[in-house]
Design a protein around this motif. Structure first.
Motif, PDB file in Angstrom:
ATOM      1  N   LYS A   1     -72.695  -0.500 -55.489  1.00  0.00           N
ATOM      2  CA  LYS A   1     -72.794   0.436 -56.421  1.00  0.00           C
ATOM      3  C   LYS A   1     -73.500   1.165 -57.509  1.00  0.00           C
ATOM      4  CE  LYS A   1     -67.611  -0.139 -56.702  1.00  0.00           C
ATOM      5  NZ  LYS A   1     -66.883  -1.147 -57.798  1.00  0.00           N
TER       6      LYS A   1
ATOM      7  N   GLU B   1     -75.948  -0.139 -59.120  1.00  0.00           N
ATOM      8  CA  GLU B   1     -75.757  -0.593 -60.855  1.00  0.00           C
ATOM      9  C   GLU B   1     -77.027  -1.606 -60.763  1.00  0.00           C
ATOM     10  OE1 GLU B   1     -72.006  -2.231 -61.906  1.00  0.00           O
ATOM     11  OE2 GLU B   1     -70.966  -0.913 -61.110  1.00  0.00           O
TER      12      GLU B   1
ATOM     13  N   ASP C   1     -67.447   4.364 -52.307  1.00  0.00           N
ATOM     14  CA  ASP C   1     -67.713   4.172 -54.105  1.00  0.00           C
ATOM     15  C   ASP C   1     -68.418   5.142 -53.921  1.00  0.00           C
ATOM     16  OD1 ASP C   1     -65.061   3.639 -53.688  1.00  0.00           O
ATOM     17  OD2 ASP C   1     -64.761   2.027 -55.204  1.00  0.00           O
ATOM     18  N   THR C   2     -69.510   4.778 -54.233  1.00  0.00           N
ATOM     19  CA  THR C   2     -71.034   5.602 -54.153  1.00  0.00           C
ATOM     20  C   THR C   2     -71.200   6.410 -53.499  1.00  0.00           C
ATOM     21  OG1 THR C   2     -72.267   3.550 -54.258  1.00  0.00           O
ATOM     22  CG2 THR C   2     -73.573   4.965 -53.705  1.00  0.00           C
ATOM     23  N   CYS C   3     -70.891   6.480 -51.968  1.00  0.00           N
ATOM     24  CA  CYS C   3     -70.609   7.848 -50.976  1.00  0.00           C
ATOM     25  C   CYS C   3     -69.391   8.947 -52.025  1.00  0.00           C
ATOM     26  CB  CYS C   3     -70.329   7.561 -49.893  1.00  0.00           C
ATOM     27  SG  CYS C   3     -70.628   9.401 -48.831  1.00  0.00           S
ATOM     28  N   ALA C   4     -68.787   8.821 -51.988  1.00  0.00           N
ATOM     29  CA  ALA C   4     -67.906   9.662 -53.372  1.00  0.00           C
ATOM     30  C   ALA C   4     -68.700  10.087 -54.521  1.00  0.00           C
ATOM     31  CB  ALA C   4     -66.360   9.258 -53.814  1.00  0.00           C
ATOM     32  N   ARG C   5     -69.603   9.465 -55.239  1.00  0.00           N
ATOM     33  CA  ARG C   5     -70.147   9.871 -56.050  1.00  0.00           C
ATOM     34  C   ARG C   5     -70.551  10.542 -55.871  1.00  0.00           C
ATOM     35  NH1 ARG C   5     -72.466   4.256 -58.591  1.00  0.00           N
ATOM     36  NH2 ARG C   5     -73.936   6.023 -59.036  1.00  0.00           N
TER      37      ARG C   5
ATOM     38  N   LEU D   1     -80.577  10.457 -57.784  1.00  0.00           N
ATOM     39  CA  LEU D   1     -78.669   9.740 -58.033  1.00  0.00           C
ATOM     40  C   LEU D   1     -78.184   9.349 -59.563  1.00  0.00           C
ATOM     41  CD1 LEU D   1     -75.761  10.428 -57.008  1.00  0.00           C
ATOM     42  CD2 LEU D   1     -76.696   7.913 -55.958  1.00  0.00           C
TER      43      LEU D   1
END
Length: 481
Positions: free
Chosen positions: A249, A251, A292-296, A307
């Motif tokens: 993600k 982080e 989830d990262t791709c969705a961001r 990003l």
């Protein structure tokens, strides 16, 4: 020996001065010294001296020499020279991890870890407890990076064909090492809870790769987990959650994200059923974090954008392309999984294809660039479907995937409004060829997919030709792609 040590010191100083002719001659002398019969003994003495003095170049030369000589350790040298030296290396690395001595630079630590791992193999007859010693002596202290580096080397070096040992000797060591796998994986899991970071992810990755290495080198031994997921995945669960998930993600930075992608790739040969508990709690969780990262990601943006702070959008997209290529090549969408999970995978792949297309990027490279990798990603799923043979269920999944691909193509290939003409350095013939190959691969003689493909291509051409002021030879050429 002191004269030889002094010669090495002088040559290293000459290298550090950087005068071209002198440095070239010093490099030649050091290469010859590294091959001398007493090189290991001399460099063992120099190593601690260099570390205490903070002489990084001398320490690296000494460590590199030990690693090189350990690769070709001869039986006559074992007990008299290498066995005591192996103990010295364990104590030296332990002192660095506990803070009792000066820290080791990453290159020096890597060379010492390789040397120790090679000696564990070479000295198996006289040092059968090598792995136990590493687990007991190095697993304590505030800094576990040296411990993890040694464990990583132990997962790599025994399988290296560059290590000069007989096949029977190697097999005996690997059988013993395999018996220690559970203890090693548990130690890595403990380290994941105590020390978050890239070293844990890298170490876990290499030990997952080692599981297939055991099968290659020890074909006579049966391994568990073939019915669902390899048991190693379950033991490493603390590495996946929360460490690898956080890395996926973004982080923990780009390097950690890349390490998490490599971890996922190492998992794939060990997974036979995505519904198995060992898969759900590891592989699917990690893959979900990448989704989830791709969705961001933004729907469209120049690749100069960031990003998150310090991480360029294009770099993050590159990692995500690798992740989805891995998932597609290993037939993850064609394996057991929920419809929602498959839809999320295909939506992410479609979004990435749009982001690497000419509408969002000025670098339209359909070979090694991001666009080429986006096309490769979709190629991988079609190839995996062909190689494993179609079934009714897999055909339905492929139809769903093809729908996402065709929906993304018009957005991926449309020219940006700000572009007056197609740049001359865009390789139009190669792009036409790549697109033809991709679509032909996906159609595969299926009439329904062929009809859908022809409709989508017509839509792309129409959109391109209707762009204001774009009825030029360049735009017509692009439309033909």
């Amino acid at each position: 020996m002191e004269a030889r040590a002094a010669e090495i010191r002088d040559a290293v100083v000459a290298l550090q001065r950087g005068w071209p002719a002198e440095a070239q001659e010093a490099g030649r002398r050091l290469e010859l010294l590294q091959r001398s019969p007493d090189a290991a003994l001399v460099c063992s003495s120099l190593l601690r001296e260099a570390i205490n003095r903070g002489d990084g170049l001398l320490a690296f030369f000494a460590a590199q020499t030990l690693a090189a000589r350990a690769r070709i350790c001869t039986p006559g040298e074992e007990v008299m020279l290498w066995r005591p030296m192996a103990g010295d290396l364990v104590r030296l690395i332990k002192a660095a991890g506990s803070g009792a001595s000066s820290p080791l630079s990453a290159p020096v630590l890597r060379q010492l870890s390789v040397a120790l791992a090679r000696l564990a193999v070479q000295l198996y007859d006289s040092w059968p407890e090598a792995v136990d010693d590493v687990l007991m002596e190095l697993s304590v202290g505030p800094n576990l990076t040296p411990f993890l580096e040694v464990l990583q080397a132990l997962a790599e070096e025994p399988f290296s064909r560059r290590l000069l040992v007989s096949s029977s000797h190697r097999s005996r060591f690997l059988l013993a090492l395999r018996e220690k796998t559970l203890a090693v994986l548990q130690a890595i899991g403990t380290a994941a809870q105590a020390q978050l970071g890239v070293p844990v992810l890298r170490c876990a990755t290499e030990w997952l790769k080692a599981q297939t290495g055991f099968e290659e080198w020890l074909p006579m031994v049966a391994f568990g987990g073939s019915g669902g997921a390899h048991p190693a995945l379950g033991v490493l669960r603390p590495v996946f959650s929360p460490l690898a998930m956080r890395a996926a993600k973004l982080e923990m930075g780009l390097e950690a994200m890349e390490a998490a992608a490599e971890l996922l790739e190492a998992c794939m040969p060990l997974v036979h059923d995505l519904a198995a508990e060992g898969s759900v709690s590891t592989v699917l969780l990690l893959l979900g974090s990448f989704l989830d990262t791709c969705a961001r990601l933004p729907q469209s943006a120049p690749h100069a954008a960031y990003l998150v702070e310090g991480i360029a959008l294009g770099d993050a997209i590159g990692v995500l392309l690798t992740v989805l290529h891995t998932a597609f090549a290993h037939r993850v969408p064609l394996s057991r999984g929920s419809d929602q999970f498959r839809s999320d995978l295909f939506s992410a792949a479609a979004k990435l294809l749009v982001l690497v297309g000419p509408g969002s990027s000025s670098d339209v490279d359909c070979e090694g660039g991001l666009l080429g990798r986006g096309l490769d990603m979709w190629d991988a799923l079609a190839a995996a479907h062909r190689e494993n043979g179609p079934t009714t269920e897999s055909e339905e999944v492929l139809t769903l995937a093809f729908g996402h691909l065709l929906a993304a193509l018009p957005q991926a290939l449309v020219l940006p409004p700000s572009l007056a003409a197609v740049p001359e350095d865009w390789d139009m013939p190669r792009l036409r060829s790549r697109m033809s190959q991709l679509l032909t691969s996906w159609c595969g003689g299926n009439n329904a997919r062929t009809d859908a493909m022809l409709g989508a291509v017509a839509q792309v051409s129409t959109q391109l030709l209707l762009l204001s002021g774009r009825q030029s030879p360049q735009a017509l050429d692009w439309a033909q792609a």
